[in-house]
Design an enzyme around this catalytic site. Structure first.
Site, PDB file in Angstrom:
ATOM      1  N   TYR A 105      41.983  37.900  50.662  1.00  0.00           N
ATOM      2  CA  TYR A 105      42.859  36.897  51.272  1.00  0.00           C
ATOM      3  C   TYR A 105      42.093  36.142  52.358  1.00  0.00           C
ATOM      4  O   TYR A 105      42.246  34.927  52.505  1.00  0.00           O
ATOM      5  CB  TYR A 105      44.109  37.563  51.859  1.00  0.00           C
ATOM      6  CG  TYR A 105      45.003  38.148  50.792  1.00  0.00           C
ATOM      7  CD1 TYR A 105      45.945  37.360  50.135  1.00  0.00           C
ATOM      8  CD2 TYR A 105      44.900  39.489  50.431  1.00  0.00           C
ATOM      9  CE1 TYR A 105      46.755  37.886  49.150  1.00  0.00           C
ATOM     10  CE2 TYR A 105      45.720  40.030  49.443  1.00  0.00           C
ATOM     11  CZ  TYR A 105      46.639  39.225  48.808  1.00  0.00           C
ATOM     12  OH  TYR A 105      47.434  39.751  47.817  1.00  0.00           O
ATOM     13  N   CYS A 136      45.849  35.172  40.045  1.00  0.00           N
ATOM     14  CA  CYS A 136      46.193  35.653  41.383  1.00  0.00           C
ATOM     15  C   CYS A 136      46.068  37.170  41.498  1.00  0.00           C
ATOM     16  O   CYS A 136      45.982  37.703  42.607  1.00  0.00           O
ATOM     17  CB  CYS A 136      47.586  35.183  41.781  1.00  0.00           C
ATOM     18  SG  CYS A 136      48.875  35.593  40.601  1.00  0.00           S
ATOM     19  N   HIS A 137      46.028  37.879  40.365  1.00  0.00           N
ATOM     20  CA  HIS A 137      45.854  39.332  40.413  1.00  0.00           C
ATOM     21  C   HIS A 137      44.457  39.716  40.899  1.00  0.00           C
ATOM     22  O   HIS A 137      44.232  40.862  41.267  1.00  0.00           O
ATOM     23  CB  HIS A 137      46.124  39.955  39.034  1.00  0.00           C
ATOM     24  CG  HIS A 137      45.212  39.479  37.957  1.00  0.00           C
ATOM     25  ND1 HIS A 137      45.426  38.288  37.284  1.00  0.00           N
ATOM     26  CD2 HIS A 137      44.078  40.012  37.446  1.00  0.00           C
ATOM     27  CE1 HIS A 137      44.460  38.127  36.393  1.00  0.00           C
ATOM     28  NE2 HIS A 137      43.618  39.159  36.472  1.00  0.00           N
ATOM     29  N   GLU A 165      40.634  44.455  33.470  1.00  0.00           N
ATOM     30  CA  GLU A 165      39.407  43.711  33.726  1.00  0.00           C
ATOM     31  C   GLU A 165      38.308  44.590  34.317  1.00  0.00           C
ATOM     32  O   GLU A 165      37.222  44.090  34.625  1.00  0.00           O
ATOM     33  CB  GLU A 165      39.695  42.532  34.657  1.00  0.00           C
ATOM     34  CG  GLU A 165      40.591  41.495  34.012  1.00  0.00           C
ATOM     35  CD  GLU A 165      40.716  40.215  34.813  1.00  0.00           C
ATOM     36  OE1 GLU A 165      39.846  39.943  35.686  1.00  0.00           O
ATOM     37  OE2 GLU A 165      41.681  39.464  34.581  1.00  0.00           O
TER      38      GLU A 165
END
Length: 170
Positions: A105, A136-137, A165
């Protein structure tokens, strides 16, 4: 359960597909993807509407199937994102994060010129209207912790996507 505001516009085109995360509902303006929702507690935002597909929706479904099947690492369907200038800047940064990688972030705040705006960055990430395709993950706290996820069933959905992923997390 999903809630919609009075300003939400009924989508002209809509398709649903099954996924390892539950049903997914994708909307389009006819030329690009405008939203993607992952089923939450058995519900989707526009579940009362009949499907009305278009070529871009069919392409998005095919690419999502490839992603979930492990053969696709990036999406190339056109996406139109509403939102504020700041939200769009955050979403553009998200879109640049490659498969299997993460950003913090704090990084997003610095990249968008608002290094001290942690809440605003978190709010923009959480308001992403096209999760998975705009990844966004792939945002974690600077120490690798998962701090939340607004898609699907929340943190378990994010854990699944990160694990899919091969992204380490805490």
């Amino acid at each position: 359960m999903f809630s919609r505001s009075l300003t939400d516009v009924t989508p002209e085109y809509l398709i649903r597909t099954d996924s390892p995360l539950g049903r997914i509902e994708i909307t389009s303006d006819g030329t690009s993807i405008t939203s993607l929702a992952i089923e939450r507690e058995g519900h989707l935002p526009w579940e009362e509407l009949p499907e009305n597909s278009t070529a871009v929706l069919e392409t998005a479904v095919a690419q999502l199937e490839e992603y979930f099947g492990g053969t696709r690492q990036e999406f190339d369907v056109p996406v139109t994102l509403g939102g504020t200038e700041f939200q769009r800047a955050v979403w553009a940064e998200l879109d640049a994060v490659p498969f299997g990688n993460v950003v913090s972030y704090g990084y997003l705040g610095q990249a968008t010129g608002r290094a001290t705006a942690g809440r605003a960055v978190g709010g923009a990430v959480g308001a992403n209207p096209v999760p998975i395709i705009v990844p966004c993950h792939r945002v974690l706290a600077s120490d690798g912790r998962i701090t939340g996820y607004s898609g699907g069933n929340g943190i378990p959905t994010k854990v699944w996507l990160l694990d899919h992923e091969g992204i380490p997390h805490r």
